[in-house]
Design a protein around this motif. Structure first.
Motif, mmCIF file in Angstrom:
data_model
loop_
_atom_site.group_PDB
_atom_site.id
_atom_site.type_symbol
_atom_site.label_atom_id
_atom_site.label_comp_id
_atom_site.label_asym_id
_atom_site.label_seq_id
_atom_site.Cartn_x
_atom_site.Cartn_y
_atom_site.Cartn_z
ATOM 1 N N LYS A 66 0.940 -1.224 0.075
ATOM 2 C CA LYS A 66 -0.143 -0.059 -0.048
ATOM 3 C C LYS A 66 0.907 1.256 0.109
ATOM 4 O O LYS A 66 0.134 2.224 0.082
ATOM 5 C CB LYS A 66 -1.030 -0.025 1.128
ATOM 6 C CG LYS A 66 -2.013 -1.264 1.278
ATOM 7 C CD LYS A 66 -3.141 -0.934 2.271
ATOM 8 C CE LYS A 66 -4.046 -2.109 2.220
ATOM 9 N NZ LYS A 66 -4.915 -1.992 3.447
ATOM 10 N N SER A 68 2.976 4.294 -1.333
ATOM 11 C CA SER A 68 2.930 5.101 -2.591
ATOM 12 C C SER A 68 4.517 5.467 -2.863
ATOM 13 O O SER A 68 4.538 5.768 -4.276
ATOM 14 C CB SER A 68 2.117 6.357 -2.462
ATOM 15 O OG SER A 68 2.547 7.108 -1.345
ATOM 16 N N GLY A 258 1.947 -6.296 4.344
ATOM 17 C CA GLY A 258 1.955 -6.158 2.900
ATOM 18 C C GLY A 258 3.312 -6.199 2.325
ATOM 19 O O GLY A 258 3.670 -5.860 0.998
#
Length: 283
Positions: A66, A68, A258
């Motif tokens: 997740k 950026s 993640g």
């Protein structure tokens, strides 16, 4: 150790100019580049890592799904994947050898330092004052006694997260000591650790709004004829529990964070060792 396995394991993402320019790249760029590999010859202990060695650490973990963007910071003994939004590392990775578990360069008198290689706003020592949280090392001071430069760089704020004192001085510290024992027993281990952010909205400290993690992870890889890996998850809270209570499989840590750990391992090895949830053997 099988030479082929060593070369495959430390094959790395070729992150263009990251070491020299300290560029911030998108997660998608990093995922694409992580498919590229280079050959790597291990160096003597105590030798300052070259860019090749430092980038090899990048292959220990991918950028969180997740995220950026991320900025890679290559130090004498560790690499940071930095998150400018939280003022924390996404992760910190390093290779701990038997020779690096001792040395004359102790932490006495060294002050925590703002890391000017990352954009403002960024964490400062003042953010932690009267916050109720310790300045918790990710790559610990105790792993960097072998080098004066490495010891000082371990006090850069990009290697630090807000930790509850009882955790920092207690069970987290005990695991740091255990990792040094494993390095002494097995010759070398590979470590990745960092914060876990569970909720959408997080507590922050200081003028620069440094995010307080809800938990921390640590994953440890030991190579050799029978490679093994283990994960740990620690709530950022008081506690005094046996090390085994924190044990998780690397797969479980990946689902929480993640992050894909040790992606350059052959799938047959990665899938097996990351599914296990047992402590590394003590010789």
């Amino acid at each position: 150790m099988n030479k082929t396995l060593l070369i495959i394991t430390v094959a790395i993402a070729s992150i263009t100019k990251a070491c020299d320019d300290k560029l911030t790249k998108s997660a998608e760029q990093l995922r694409v580049e992580s498919q590229k590999t280079i050959d790597f010859q291990p160096q003597e202990h105590h030798q300052k890592p070259t860019a090749t060695t430092a980038m090899a650490i990048d292959s220990f973990a991918t950028v969180p799904a997740k995220a950026s963007s991320a900025q890679f910071l290559h130090r004498e003994s560790y690499t940071v994947c930095y998150n400018a939004e939280t003022r924390l590392p996404h992760w910190v990775a390093w290779r701990l050898t038997a020779d690096h578990t001792t040395g004359p360069h102790k932490r006495g008198g060294i002050k925590f330092q703002e890391d000017e290689q990352v954009p403002a706003p960024r964490a400062t020592d003042a953010d932690y004052r009267s916050s109720g949280y310790d300045r918790g090392h990710m790559c610990p001071s105790g792993d960097n006694k072998w080098s004066e430069v490495a010891q000082r760089e371990s006090f850069l704020m990009t290697n630090i997260c807000p930790q509850v004192h009882n955790l920092n001085a207690g069970d987290w510290n005990e695991m740091e000591q255990q990792c040094r024992r494993w390095a002494e027993q097995h010759g070398e281990i590979y470590i990745v650790c960092g914060p876990i952010l569970y909720r959408q909205k997080h507590k922050t400290i200081g003028k620069n709004k440094v995010v307080v993690p809800e938990a921390f992870f640590k994953v440890v890889l030991c190579l050799g004829d029978d490679p093994k890996a283990v994960g740990f998850i620690y709530k950022n809270a008081e506690g005094n529990r046996p090390k085994g209570d924190y044990v998780n499989s690397v797969d479980q840590v990946e689902r929480l964070t993640g992050i894909d750990f040790f992606p350059t391992l052959p799938d047959s090895i990665e899938n097996r060792i990351e599914a296990e949830a047992t402590l590394l053997p003590d010789n």
